[in-house]
Design a protein around this motif. Sequence first.
Motif, short mmCIF file in Angstrom:
data_model
loop_
_atom_site.label_atom_id
_atom_site.label_comp_id
_atom_site.label_asym_id
_atom_site.label_seq_id
_atom_site.Cartn_x
_atom_site.Cartn_y
_atom_site.Cartn_z
N THR A 126 4.20 -16.95 -12.30
CA THR A 126 4.24 -18.18 -11.83
C THR A 126 5.75 -18.67 -11.72
OG1 THR A 126 2.10 -18.90 -12.37
CG2 THR A 126 3.48 -20.75 -11.54
N THR A 160 8.38 -16.93 -11.87
CA THR A 160 9.09 -16.25 -10.84
C THR A 160 8.80 -16.46 -9.73
OG1 THR A 160 9.00 -14.03 -12.55
CG2 THR A 160 9.57 -13.79 -10.23
N GLN A 161 7.74 -16.86 -9.11
CA GLN A 161 7.66 -17.26 -8.04
C GLN A 161 8.10 -18.65 -7.55
OE1 GLN A 161 3.26 -17.27 -7.56
NE2 GLN A 161 3.19 -15.15 -6.88
#
Length: 130
Positions: free
Chosen positions: A117, A119-120
């Motif tokens: 999450t 990273t996104q």
Amino acid sequence: MVQISILSGKQAGNHTIVRRFPFSIGRSPGNHLQLEDSGVWDSHLVLEWVDRVNYAVRTEGEALLSINQQSQKRAVLRQGDILAVGSVKLQFWLAPPAQRGLTLREAVVWSLLVAVTATQLALIYWLGYQ
């Protein structure tokens, strides 16, 4: 593992988990399961682990044993068999397996979800300002 449930006698309602074999049952204190009821000999019977899937019982000396109301000196036991040892009735049962803790696995999964999450969100932020 094997569980012995005591169905009648002075210790009725108790359960014993058998972790090591041979497992002796009798009146004397040297036995793994000590039963002080009438008709129980000092060294009455022994449970043995025959192979990976079978367990056997044998009497010591001239002791009497009844398995599912049939008199026997030696027998291979099955799940739910009722053993009459003197005036005591025992039930042979496979013990429920102990469940290992899942705390470490859950922590790893949650950590991975948080990392994915994050990273996104970082990619969305970075791509938004390019």
